[in-house]
Design a protein around this motif. Structure first.
Motif, PDB file in Angstrom:
ATOM      1  N   UNK A 162       0.837  -1.202   0.000  1.00 42.58           N
ATOM      2  CA  UNK A 162       0.000   0.000   0.000  1.00 42.58           C
ATOM      3  C   UNK A 162       0.871   1.252   0.000  1.00 42.58           C
ATOM      4  N   UNK A 163       1.912   1.257   0.843  1.00 47.09           N
ATOM      5  CA  UNK A 163       2.805   2.425   0.876  1.00 47.09           C
ATOM      6  C   UNK A 163       3.475   2.651  -0.477  1.00 47.09           C
ATOM      7  N   UNK A 164       3.895   1.566  -1.102  1.00 49.25           N
ATOM      8  CA  UNK A 164       4.578   1.694  -2.396  1.00 49.25           C
ATOM      9  C   UNK A 164       3.619   2.178  -3.474  1.00 49.25           C
ATOM     10  N   UNK A 165       2.391   1.662  -3.458  1.00 46.20           N
ATOM     11  CA  UNK A 165       1.409   2.057  -4.473  1.00 46.20           C
ATOM     12  C   UNK A 165       1.023   3.523  -4.311  1.00 46.20           C
ATOM     13  N   UNK A 166       0.915   4.005  -3.059  1.00 44.70           N
ATOM     14  CA  UNK A 166       0.562   5.411  -2.835  1.00 44.70           C
ATOM     15  C   UNK A 166       1.604   6.362  -3.402  1.00 44.70           C
ATOM     16  N   UNK A 167       2.836   5.915  -3.500  1.00 38.85           N
ATOM     17  CA  UNK A 167       3.905   6.774  -4.016  1.00 38.85           C
ATOM     18  C   UNK A 167       3.905   6.853  -5.535  1.00 38.85           C
ATOM     19  N   UNK A 168       3.143   5.989  -6.195  1.00 34.56           N
ATOM     20  CA  UNK A 168       3.143   5.940  -7.652  1.00 34.56           C
ATOM     21  C   UNK A 168       2.031   6.841  -8.190  1.00 34.56           C
ATOM     22  N   UNK A 169       2.385   7.726  -9.108  1.00 30.63           N
ATOM     23  CA  UNK A 169       1.414   8.609  -9.754  1.00 30.63           C
ATOM     24  C   UNK A 169       1.733   8.658 -11.245  1.00 30.63           C
ATOM     25  N   UNK A 170       1.048   9.579 -11.948  1.00 30.54           N
ATOM     26  CA  UNK A 170       1.284   9.686 -13.390  1.00 30.54           C
ATOM     27  C   UNK A 170       2.704  10.140 -13.697  1.00 30.54           C
ATOM     28  N   UNK A 171       3.375  10.744 -12.692  1.00 38.31           N
ATOM     29  CA  UNK A 171       4.750  11.204 -12.920  1.00 38.31           C
ATOM     30  C   UNK A 171       5.774  10.083 -12.901  1.00 38.31           C
ATOM     31  N   UNK A 172       5.484   9.003 -12.192  1.00 39.80           N
ATOM     32  CA  UNK A 172       6.479   7.932 -12.042  1.00 39.80           C
ATOM     33  C   UNK A 172       5.850   6.564 -12.286  1.00 39.80           C
ATOM     34  N   UNK A 173       5.116   6.464 -13.384  1.00 38.76           N
ATOM     35  CA  UNK A 173       4.502   5.181 -13.721  1.00 38.76           C
ATOM     36  C   UNK A 173       5.533   4.126 -14.091  1.00 38.76           C
ATOM     37  N   UNK A 174       6.769   4.544 -14.272  1.00 39.49           N
ATOM     38  CA  UNK A 174       7.825   3.564 -14.547  1.00 39.49           C
ATOM     39  C   UNK A 174       8.266   2.849 -13.273  1.00 39.49           C
ATOM     40  N   UNK A 213       0.024 -10.932  -5.857  1.00 36.94           N
ATOM     41  CA  UNK A 213      -0.541  -9.576  -5.837  1.00 36.94           C
ATOM     42  C   UNK A 213       0.476  -8.564  -6.360  1.00 36.94           C
ATOM     43  N   UNK A 214       1.735  -8.677  -5.922  1.00 32.66           N
ATOM     44  CA  UNK A 214       2.783  -7.764  -6.399  1.00 32.66           C
ATOM     45  C   UNK A 214       2.949  -7.892  -7.912  1.00 32.66           C
ATOM     46  N   UNK A 215       2.953  -9.115  -8.409  1.00 30.29           N
ATOM     47  CA  UNK A 215       3.095  -9.328  -9.850  1.00 30.29           C
ATOM     48  C   UNK A 215       1.921  -8.715 -10.602  1.00 30.29           C
ATOM     49  N   UNK A 216       0.707  -8.861 -10.054  1.00 32.34           N
ATOM     50  CA  UNK A 216      -0.485  -8.299 -10.694  1.00 32.34           C
ATOM     51  C   UNK A 216      -0.405  -6.774 -10.741  1.00 32.34           C
ATOM     52  N   UNK A 217       0.023  -6.147  -9.630  1.00 33.29           N
ATOM     53  CA  UNK A 217       0.181  -4.699  -9.604  1.00 33.29           C
ATOM     54  C   UNK A 217       1.206  -4.236 -10.629  1.00 33.29           C
ATOM     55  N   UNK A 218       2.321  -4.927 -10.700  1.00 27.43           N
ATOM     56  CA  UNK A 218       3.367  -4.529 -11.649  1.00 27.43           C
ATOM     57  C   UNK A 218       2.882  -4.643 -13.088  1.00 27.43           C
TER      58      UNK A 218
END
Length: 454
Positions: free
Chosen positions: A185-197, A212-217
């Protein structure tokens, strides 16, 4: 309720159920053993009492000696011997006021047991040459009951301590169980349109967390591809699509300036020019919608004072619609000027507000349009109200859908793109839009924007 709390609660419920069953079984078997042991001691005394009282002979004194010397005296121990009448079957004088079932069981099976609270009774049936006898020994077992009461207290204390330890263990167990999820959850919250990489750190193993991690990636990969495609479209579509439209418009204008066209051909060229200009406007709006879908940090954001922006937009609308009547009301401005500043892209906000004001002028046939700016609940409030045709009640929920036009707008030109574009821009600036409208009365649109925290 969070999953960690649910796991802890579920853990405690299971442990509590198990402890209740275990403690209940312990108490049941200990009490059964205690009662069984005491009844056996009573039955031994029944046999000795029969040897002494029913079969009097030379050994009676020996039995009496053994009983008094080697067997402890039970609390309130009493012997009862009753001889059955020989003339009437199963008739005898009851030595104790006990239930008939107890006596019938003695006669039917040869022995019986009975207790009332701490009073225990054991009886047996003896058949001799002198007649038939019923021998009953009664006693109390206070020590056994005290032991059971002590056992009950111990079990309750152990139960309470076990529940506490189970709760602590459940909290620890749930914490470490949910820890990988919290990290995700913490890692996903840090991801936005600026750092989709960015990608989540892969977890070793083949459990659900790794899946779950693989699915998110994989999802982030698809989103990154989609955003790049949209970005490329916004970057290239303007040049690729505007160039042929500019050529068409220029050629049509050139034909009209030559003056060599017949009236019929002239009208045809005017139609081509008008439709080309409409297509340019539609293209600009569509590109604006695509652009407003990006993250604001790509849009040259700045600190904007909204009352000044409203004045700029009002001048812009006046140039487009010279017949418009705009009443800009600043009577509700807050005393603290810092409450009028928001952070965003000035061009996009001008486009959003001008769309709303132009719609108000158009659909009110240039009746007066009131624009007010104020502050409410720590947010900037912009209200645009008109005296126009209004929007049917059952269609108001659809006005922010692309290309939707209300059923009463047939006499007005439009493409159904302005309001969806406006909504995208306001959402991009973390704002909201509210609408109140009534047919043939007018429409009021409210824009709420956050105040710049700086």
């Amino acid at each position: 309720m969070k999953i960690q709390e649910k796991i802890t609660l579920f853990f405690v419920i299971i442990a509590t159920t198990g402890l209740i069953l275990v403690n209940g079984a312990i108490f049941y078997f200990v009490s059964s053993f205690t009662f069984e042991d005491f009844f056996k001691r009573l039955e031994a005394r029944v046999n000795l009492s029969a040897e002494i009282n029913v079969h009097p002979d030379s050994r009676s004194e020996a039995y009496q000696h053994v009983r008094s010397r080697y067997l402890e005296k039970l609390d309130n121990e009493q012997d009862y011997v009753s001889k059955m009448d020989s003339g009437t079957q199963n008739t005898f004088k009851k030595p104790l006021p006990l239930p008939d079932k107890f006596y019938n069981e003695i006669i039917g099976t040869g022995k019986a047991r009975y207790n009332e609270g701490n009073h225990f009774y054991a009886g047996s049936f003896f058949k001799t040459e002198q007649g038939n006898y019923i021998v009953i020994v009664a006693a109390e077992d206070p020590y056994g009951f005290k032991e059971l009461e002590q056992l009950k207290k111990v079990l309750l204390i152990v139960f309470a301590i076990s529940i506490l330890l189970t709760y602590i263990a459940g909290k620890i167990f749930s914490y470490y169980t949910i820890k990988p999820v919290r990290s995700i959850i913490r890692s996903v919250k840090k991801i936005s349109a600026d750092n989709l990489n960015s990608r989540l750190t892969e977890v070793k193993g083949k459990d659900e967390i790794a899946e779950l991690v693989l699915t998110f990636n994989n999802m982030l990969t698809r989103l990154e591809t989609s955003f790049e495609t949209q970005n490329n479209f916004v970057s290239n579509a303007s040049h690729e699509l505007r160039t042929p439209l500019t050529i068409i418009t220029s050629e049509a204008e050139l034909l009209l300036t030559n003056g060599n066209l017949s009236p019929t051909n002239g009208e045809t060229v005017k139609t081509i020019l008008s439709e080309a200009e409409k297509l340019v406007n539609i293209l600009s709006s569509l590109l604006g919608m695509a652009q407003s879908g990006f993250n604001g940090k790509k849009q040259n954001w700045e600190r904007i004072r909204m009352d000044e922006l409203i004045l700029t937009v009002a001048d812009h609308v006046k140039k487009i619609e010279p017949k418009s009547i705009l009443d800009v009301n600043f009577s509700n401005l807050p005393e603290n000027e810092s409450l009028l500043y928001t952070e965003g892209n000035a061009n996009l906000l001008q486009l959003a507000v001008s769309n709303i004001i132009l719609n108000a002028c158009k659909y009110s046939n240039n009746n007066p349009v009131t624009i007010s700016v104020g502050s409410e609940n720590g947010r900037i409030l912009i209200v645009v109200s008109d005296i126009g045709i209004g929007i049917p009640m059952d269609e108001q929920q659809h006005i922010f859908e692309p290309f939707f036009r209300a059923s009463n707008t047939g006499d007005f030109e439009g493409h159904g793109i302005g309001l969806p574009l406006t909504l995208n821009i306001i959402r991009l600036h973390k704002g909201s839009i509210g609408i109140r409208s009534e047919e043939q009365v007018g429409t009021e649109i409210q824009i709420m924007l956050p105040v710049d925290s700086n």
